[in-house]
Design a protein around this motif. Structure first.
Motif, PDB file in Angstrom:
ATOM      1  N   ASN A 171       0.433   2.343  -5.657  1.00 38.46           N
ATOM      2  CA  ASN A 171       0.882   1.398  -5.064  1.00 38.46           C
ATOM      3  C   ASN A 171       0.509  -0.030  -5.763  1.00 38.46           C
ATOM      4  O   ASN A 171       0.044   0.038  -6.721  1.00 38.46           O
ATOM      5  N   ASP A 213       3.197  12.531  -8.931  1.00 37.81           N
ATOM      6  CA  ASP A 213       4.177  13.206  -7.889  1.00 37.81           C
ATOM      7  C   ASP A 213       4.942  14.302  -8.471  1.00 37.81           C
ATOM      8  O   ASP A 213       5.713  14.251  -9.277  1.00 37.81           O
ATOM      9  N   GLN A 252      -3.093  -0.674  -6.543  1.00 35.28           N
ATOM     10  CA  GLN A 252      -3.525   0.087  -7.598  1.00 35.28           C
ATOM     11  C   GLN A 252      -2.918  -0.316  -9.079  1.00 35.28           C
ATOM     12  O   GLN A 252      -3.762  -0.494  -9.995  1.00 35.28           O
ATOM     13  N   GLU A 312       0.893  -1.147  -0.112  1.00 32.92           N
ATOM     14  CA  GLU A 312      -0.107   0.152   0.067  1.00 32.92           C
ATOM     15  C   GLU A 312       0.896   1.288  -0.185  1.00 32.92           C
ATOM     16  O   GLU A 312       0.171   2.309   0.230  1.00 32.92           O
ATOM     17  N   PRO A 320       2.594   4.101  -1.823  1.00 42.36           N
ATOM     18  CA  PRO A 320       2.934   4.559  -3.335  1.00 42.36           C
ATOM     19  C   PRO A 320       4.404   4.949  -3.869  1.00 42.36           C
ATOM     20  O   PRO A 320       5.319   4.988  -2.941  1.00 42.36           O
ATOM     21  N   ARG A 330      -6.967   5.992 -13.446  1.00 45.97           N
ATOM     22  CA  ARG A 330      -7.618   5.874 -12.147  1.00 45.97           C
ATOM     23  C   ARG A 330      -8.891   5.088 -12.409  1.00 45.97           C
ATOM     24  O   ARG A 330      -9.333   4.248 -11.700  1.00 45.97           O
ATOM     25  N   ASP A 338      -9.793   3.641  -8.833  1.00 44.14           N
ATOM     26  CA  ASP A 338      -9.200   4.364  -7.697  1.00 44.14           C
ATOM     27  C   ASP A 338      -8.830   5.830  -7.814  1.00 44.14           C
ATOM     28  O   ASP A 338      -7.658   5.947  -8.609  1.00 44.14           O
ATOM     29  N   ASP A 339      -9.444   6.876  -7.234  1.00 44.26           N
ATOM     30  CA  ASP A 339      -9.261   8.188  -7.615  1.00 44.26           C
ATOM     31  C   ASP A 339      -8.089   8.751  -6.821  1.00 44.26           C
ATOM     32  O   ASP A 339      -7.711   9.852  -6.914  1.00 44.26           O
ATOM     33  N   ALA A 340      -7.478   7.803  -5.988  1.00 44.44           N
ATOM     34  CA  ALA A 340      -6.165   8.383  -5.384  1.00 44.44           C
ATOM     35  C   ALA A 340      -4.976   8.315  -5.760  1.00 44.44           C
ATOM     36  O   ALA A 340      -4.172   8.783  -5.533  1.00 44.44           O
ATOM     37  N   VAL A 341      -5.203   7.795  -7.146  1.00 44.61           N
ATOM     38  CA  VAL A 341      -3.815   7.727  -8.018  1.00 44.61           C
ATOM     39  C   VAL A 341      -3.477   9.134  -8.438  1.00 44.61           C
ATOM     40  O   VAL A 341      -4.352   9.941  -8.848  1.00 44.61           O
ATOM     41  N   THR A 342      -2.297   9.521  -8.168  1.00 46.57           N
ATOM     42  CA  THR A 342      -1.795  10.880  -8.467  1.00 46.57           C
ATOM     43  C   THR A 342      -0.438  11.068  -9.292  1.00 46.57           C
ATOM     44  O   THR A 342      -0.041  10.036  -9.794  1.00 46.57           O
TER      45      THR A 342
END
Length: 309
Positions: A200, A153, A203, A57, A59, A142, A147-151
């Motif tokens: 992560n 960096d 994902q 988990e 990233p 995403r 999962d909308d938490a993928v960003t």
């Protein structure tokens, strides 16, 4: 029924004494800061199970694994005519080699070496501002990962922009041969941001499921690409997905896969599962040292291989 969780736990236990092996990618300053003693492994099966172990988990920067998702988008835009601009053969050279590009008149050998991926970014950029092209990729990943938490960096993207001189050279070289349509700084803006995608293992394993499920997203049943296209992307991952370590990976693991210098590897067991391994220490050809070992152990213990049991 195979106990996948027990297999993952066993692999993790065996590799614990080896954490920290390999060398982190220190030519990108942000990646040089990553603790090498991390290891994660996740499996997402086509029937909806997810198994994980270790730092699954946490990233990390997926780097070149993003090239698989960009290739999928580019094929969706221009179809098979993409191959007039990028080849489909293993390179046998370093991922950032300029010698081969000159020899082959600005046509990169395959979409997974840097030059090829830069040409792919140029295709995805057509009709968009750079920010829109990056947004398209982010939305796509995403959606795949559910999962909308993928960003992205931004620190890693900035770090790459400040040190990516070789990539600027490759892009300018292709532009001189007429194989880039957009300004070099726009194309590389997209390229550096796609490489800075932060995900992560869970994902990433879920995002690769369409390649394990004949081109469809098994969670929704929606088609992402045709079965034929999924098969062809897998073929390219098998032959070209690990730079000049691709043959070795096929020999030891026997699954299509794509590595990144952030220490991640995404692998596909067609019809069965998508797998993500991560350990930041790299071997001498730029692939995750423990990630590759873990996938070899997994393939041996599950019997998953595109070459039969």
């Amino acid at each position: 029924m195979m106990d996948l969780q027990a297999i993952l736990d066993g692999i993790h236990a065996e590799l614990l004494p080896r954490l920290g092996e390999g060398k982190v990618a220190d030519y990108i300053p942000e990646l040089a800061k990553v603790d090498p003693r991390q290891f994660g492994l996740a499996i997402a099966t086509v029937d909806g199970q997810v198994h994980r172990v270790g730092d699954a988990e946490a990233p990390f920067s997926i780097q070149s694994i993003s090239k698989v998702f960009m290739l999928t988008l580019a094929l969706g835009k221009v179809g098979e005519q993409l191959w007039t601009r990028v080849g489909r053969e293993p390179s046998g050279s370093a991922f950032n080699s300029i010698v081969q590009l000159e020899h082959e008149s600005g046509i990169p050998r395959n979409p997974f070496i840097n030059a090829g991926a830069i040409a792919i970014s140029d295709v995805v950029l057509s009709g968009h501002a750079p920010r829109e092209a990056i947004g398209e990729l982010l939305r796509f990943v995403r959606y795949l990962a559910d999962d909308d938490a993928v960003t992205i960096d931004e620190k890693v993207a900035r770090s790459e922009t400040q040190t990516g001189f070789r990539n600027f050279a490759l892009a300018n070289f292709m532009r001189s041969y007429g194989n880039l349509d957009h300004p070099v700084e726009h194309v590389l803006g997209v390229y550096f941001h796609q490489c800075a995608l932060s995900m992560n293992c869970i994902q990433l394993a879920k995002a690769g499921l369409y390649l394990a499920a004949r081109g469809s997203n098994p969670a929704t049943g929606h088609s992402v690409v045709s079965p034929k296209r999924a098969r062809r992307i897998n073929a390219l991952m098998l032959t070209c997905g690990h730079y000049d370590g691709s043959g070795d990976f096929a020999y030891h693991v026997g699954l299509p896969g794509k590595s990144g210098v952030g220490g991640g590897i995404m692998a596909v067991a067609p019809g069965i599962a998508s797998i993500a391994a991560w350990s930041p220490g790299l071997n001498k050809v730029g692939n995750s040292q423990l990630g590759a070992v873990a996938l070899e152990m997994l393939a041996a213990r599950t019997g998953w291989s595109v070459f039969g049991d």
